[in-house]
Design an enzyme around this catalytic site. Structure first.
Site, PDB file in Angstrom:
ATOM      1  N   TYR A  15      -1.984  -9.633  -3.666  1.00 33.56           N
ATOM      2  CA  TYR A  15      -1.476  -8.345  -3.193  1.00 33.56           C
ATOM      3  C   TYR A  15      -0.141  -8.525  -2.465  1.00 33.56           C
ATOM      4  O   TYR A  15       0.857  -7.869  -2.781  1.00 33.56           O
ATOM      5  CB  TYR A  15      -2.517  -7.695  -2.278  1.00 33.56           C
ATOM      6  CG  TYR A  15      -1.998  -6.529  -1.495  1.00 33.56           C
ATOM      7  CD1 TYR A  15      -1.507  -5.400  -2.141  1.00 33.56           C
ATOM      8  CD2 TYR A  15      -2.006  -6.539  -0.098  1.00 33.56           C
ATOM      9  CE1 TYR A  15      -1.022  -4.321  -1.416  1.00 33.56           C
ATOM     10  CE2 TYR A  15      -1.528  -5.468   0.628  1.00 33.56           C
ATOM     11  CZ  TYR A  15      -1.030  -4.369  -0.030  1.00 33.56           C
ATOM     12  OH  TYR A  15      -0.544  -3.302   0.687  1.00 33.56           O
ATOM     13  N   TYR A  36      -4.273   7.846   0.590  1.00 31.80           N
ATOM     14  CA  TYR A  36      -4.495   7.957   2.031  1.00 31.80           C
ATOM     15  C   TYR A  36      -3.171   8.083   2.799  1.00 31.80           C
ATOM     16  O   TYR A  36      -2.914   9.088   3.474  1.00 31.80           O
ATOM     17  CB  TYR A  36      -5.314   6.753   2.495  1.00 31.80           C
ATOM     18  CG  TYR A  36      -5.438   6.591   3.990  1.00 31.80           C
ATOM     19  CD1 TYR A  36      -5.763   7.669   4.814  1.00 31.80           C
ATOM     20  CD2 TYR A  36      -5.264   5.340   4.582  1.00 31.80           C
ATOM     21  CE1 TYR A  36      -5.881   7.514   6.187  1.00 31.80           C
ATOM     22  CE2 TYR A  36      -5.391   5.173   5.945  1.00 31.80           C
ATOM     23  CZ  TYR A  36      -5.692   6.254   6.748  1.00 31.80           C
ATOM     24  OH  TYR A  36      -5.818   6.095   8.102  1.00 31.80           O
TER      25      TYR A  36
END
Ligand code: UDP
Length: 327
Positions: A140, A11
């Site tokens: 993350y 993206y």
């Protein structure tokens, strides 16, 4: 410039490729196409393979005279990272270590690294500045912080210059409507809201209305993906000009609540969007807003798009690509 874009079929990476090409630069993409889409790369040269495969990367560097790297390739879902720490450390930290090593071996000394405001965890101050302590609360964020630190030590030892860009809620699509967001499964608020507007979802769940915010829903700082791509180019130019390493937060200094996003999307699309309030999502801080004063001052970065354009460009992409890239 000849820029290697890792994750260039994803993206944000694909919007960076478009921004580079629009400015007359060459983009060489490396992507393993696990999450990315071939069609997102456009006319740029694409190598399909792993950034952690040093033989493969040696070939990429040998075949292209690379001036700098933009490094987007990573797993990036907070929830998934909590149940798959091995995959996240392996894919994000280990693979990146090999990429950085390949760069050093091949004499490529400039990298813009796609970091995240998730490295700040539950921030001690709002807006988050570059001086705010980094204490991630999920895997993350930990992997991205580990990569930031690795870059620091690679810089000290091998002269690898790096600029870390930390951003949170990226949304919107290229104004042309040709590239956009296609995650599977989709977990992010704006694309999910637009899927509901398009009738491809029955309704949207708002996770929590009992936060200590004006309307009780979480507040996030949204940045248009094209503005973000521009920041990467400015960062690369700055690093090359100054021969330095640094880190910048990218945001708007303001935020929108989840309920405000829903209302804005109803207005922009002109569609009803059925919604229901559900329980809080674990790990969601009430408010996340980043200051980008430093980026504006040193990089000369200026955001072009506000929340209306973020949603309207995303809507244009959704309407013209109901099945994303369809691959
Ligand atoms: N959110 C929501 N419903 C959804 C998806 C997200 O209410 O279906 C909320 C989420 O709890 C958070 C905000 O929207 O408060 C932004 O979440 P997103 O996953 O888009 O990005 P994040 O802030 O996790 O990076």
């Amino acid at each position: 410039m000849n820029i290697l874009v890792t994750g260039g079929a994803g993206y944000i990476g694909s919007h960076a490729v478009a921004a580079l090409c629009e400015r007359g630069h060459q983009a060489v993409v490396v992507d393993n196409l696990v999450k990315g889409h071939r069609a997102a790369v456009g006319d740029a040269k694409l190598y399909v393979g792993s950034i952690g495969d040093e033989q493969f990367m040696d070939r990429v560097f040998a075949e292209n005279k690379i001036d700098g790297v933009m490094h987007f390739a990573a797993f990036s879902l907070v929830g998934e990272s909590m149940s798959q720490p091995y995959e996240y450390y392996n894919n994000n930290v280990c693979e990146s270590m090999h990429l950085f090593h390949s760069m050093v071996k091949n004499g490529v000394n400039h990298i813009v690294f796609s970091s995240t405001a998730a490295t700040f965890g539950e921030p001690l101050e709002i807006p988050i500045s570059e001086k705010t302590p980094q204490n991630p609360i999920n895997t993350y964020g930990e992997t991205k912080l580990a990569m930031e630190k690795m870059l620091k030590w690679f810089g000290a030892a091998y002269g690898l210059n790096s600029i870390c860009l930390r951003y949170f809620n990226v949304a919107g699509a290229h104004p042309s409507g040709k590239i956009g967001e296609d995650h599977r499964p989709e977990t992010h608020l704006i694309p999910i809201v637009l899927q509901a507007a398009a009738g491809r979802r029955e309704s949207i769940s708002i996770f929590g209305d009992d936060y200590p915010t004006a309307d009780g829903s979480c507040v996030r700082d949204y940045i248009h993906v094209t503005d973000l791509a521009d920041a990467h180019i400015l960062a690369l130019e700055y690093m090359m000009r100054k021969n330095c390493s640094d880190a910048f937060n990218l945001g708007s200094g303001g935020g929108y609540s989840n309920l405000q996003i829903l209302e804005t999307a109803k207005r922009v699309t002109g569609r009803p969007i059925p919604s229901k309030i559900e329980a809080r999502r674990p790990g969601d801080p009430p408010v996340l807003i980043a200051s980008s004063d430093k980026a504006e001052r040193l990089l000369g970065w200026k955001r072009k798009y506000g929340i209306e354009e973020i949603i309207s460009t995303a809507w244009k992409w959704h309407e013209s690509h109901p099945n994303g890239y369809g691959d």
